[in-house]
Design a protein around this motif. Structure first.
Motif, mmCIF file in Angstrom:
data_model
loop_
_atom_site.group_PDB
_atom_site.id
_atom_site.type_symbol
_atom_site.label_atom_id
_atom_site.label_comp_id
_atom_site.label_asym_id
_atom_site.label_seq_id
_atom_site.Cartn_x
_atom_site.Cartn_y
_atom_site.Cartn_z
ATOM 1 N N GLU A 146 59.590 10.446 64.625
ATOM 2 C CA GLU A 146 60.922 9.957 64.832
ATOM 3 C C GLU A 146 61.630 9.794 63.726
ATOM 4 N N ILE A 149 71.090 17.409 57.450
ATOM 5 C CA ILE A 149 71.785 18.333 57.881
ATOM 6 C C ILE A 149 73.361 17.940 58.128
ATOM 7 N N VAL A 150 73.727 16.725 58.637
ATOM 8 C CA VAL A 150 74.985 16.061 58.360
ATOM 9 C C VAL A 150 75.426 16.057 56.954
ATOM 10 N N LEU A 195 62.399 13.026 61.987
ATOM 11 C CA LEU A 195 63.609 13.988 62.726
ATOM 12 C C LEU A 195 64.837 13.238 62.069
ATOM 13 N N SER A 196 64.960 11.900 62.264
ATOM 14 C CA SER A 196 66.146 11.314 61.831
ATOM 15 C C SER A 196 66.837 11.623 60.474
ATOM 16 N N GLN A 197 65.654 11.904 59.615
ATOM 17 C CA GLN A 197 65.884 12.286 58.118
ATOM 18 C C GLN A 197 66.335 13.512 58.183
ATOM 19 N N TRP A 198 65.920 14.372 58.869
ATOM 20 C CA TRP A 198 66.426 15.741 59.232
ATOM 21 C C TRP A 198 67.839 15.901 59.428
ATOM 22 N N TYR A 199 68.034 15.020 60.403
ATOM 23 C CA TYR A 199 69.413 14.947 60.907
ATOM 24 C C TYR A 199 70.439 14.436 59.967
ATOM 25 N N GLU A 200 70.093 13.524 59.185
ATOM 26 C CA GLU A 200 70.917 12.700 58.277
ATOM 27 C C GLU A 200 71.098 14.018 56.999
#
Lengths: 158, 163
Positions: B114, B124-125, B117-122
């Motif tokens: 998790e 990408i944003v 994944l949140s690091q990936w989203y961060e």
């Protein structure tokens, strides 16, 4: 502002931000290895016994370091060999097992441990062979890491 | 006739003896199996911890627990000859710890996945915002520059030199 200068500076800033954002996600590429060391009773390299008495324990220290980048399940196997026992970075010694020391080490962790060893049989040019093994989850067994060390001994009656 | 009866009898006696031999456990076999099964439990728990760490989980507490289990096994091996009941108790504790580690590593692994994944989203944003910001800055630079200038100098009063 000059149009070309504007394009260049904006591009540089964008590239810098993208690199900084991607950095934590990239796998770290560095040299990964384990270490095995044998120390004498005073925890010094080279302070090894040359003559020991049969059935009397003597002290050595083992040192294992995990620089594999991931937690490792190590076993140090102490074997009793002689001049003809073959051991190398690819082949472990086919000799009788004297003791086994076992520990799970987190990445970057080092483990210094005492080894109280006793040899029952009298002899000259006896080799104490120390091998490092680690558990490989994909084959569900301990595998030889190719790291070994040795101490030559004469075992007397006392 | 007599020899065939003898053969039959011999077969029956052999079968009976074999049955007795294989149904009677060796005196040290019980404890030995327990040590090896505990070792297997610890190694299985390690495999779960290894996977949890690869998924980005923080496994330092689990590693400490595994080492506690290993110490109990080593203690049990020492006690095996003098006090088999203590050895059995230690092995059971070690197995219990290994089981706990296996169970906890599932949640640690999920938390790690998790977090990754949140690091990936961060990331990408951040990339999308920076690219959009740069594009906007490039196309709207003149307007943005004038607005910024106005914002900074809007209270500035121009005083003629001859006053």
């Amino acid at each position: 502002m000059n149009k070309q200068l504007r394009i260049v500076s904006l591009s540089l800033v964008t590239i810098a931000i993208v690199i900084a954002a991607v950095q934590p996600l990239l796998p770290v590429v560095d040299e990964r290895f384990s270490e095995l060391g044998i120390l004498g009773a005073d925890k010094m390299i080279g302070d090894y016994p040359r003559i020991v008495v049969a059935n009397q324990s003597f002290l050595l220290y083992g040192l294992v370091g995990n620089h594999e980048g991931v937690t490792q399940n190590y076993q140090v196997m102490v074997k009793l060999g002689n001049e003809t026992t073959e051991v190398s970075n690819t082949t472990f010694a086919n000799a009788s097992l004297l003791a086994t020391y076992w520990r799970v080490l987190a990445k970057g962790e080092t483990w210094l441990f005492p080894m109280n060893l006793t040899i029952a049989n009298v002899g000259t040019n006896i080799r104490l062979i120390f091998e490092l093994w680690s558990y490989n989850p994909s084959v569900s067994s301990f595998v030889y890491k190719g790291l070994w060390n040795q101490v030559w001994l004469n075992v007397t009656l006392g | 006739m007599r020899s065939s009866r003898f053969v039959k009898r011999s077969i029956l006696v052999s079968a009976f003896l074999l049955l007795i031999i294989f149904s009677t456990p060796a005196p040290s076999q019980g404890t030995e199996v327990t040590v090896s099964s505990t070792n297997a439990s610890i190694n299985n728990a390690f495999a779960s911890v290894y996977q949890a760490e690869r998924n980005g989980g923080n496994v330092s507490a689990l590693v400490q627990q595994l080492n506690a289990a290993i110490l109990l096994v080593q203690k049990a091996e020492g006690e095996n000859l003098t006090s088999p009941s203590l050895a059995t108790a230690d092995l059971e504790s070690a197995s219990h710890i290994a089981e706990q580690v296996s169970q906890r590593s599932v949640s640690v692994s999920a938390a790690g996945s998790e977090s990754r994944l949140s690091q990936w989203y961060e990331s990408i944003v951040i990339i999308i915002v920076s690219v959009l910001g740069s594009t906007l800055a490039y196309t709207q630079w003149d307007s943005i520059y004038r607005r910024l200038w106005l914002l900074v100098y809007r209270k500035h009063v121009v005083i003629p030199n001859d006053e």
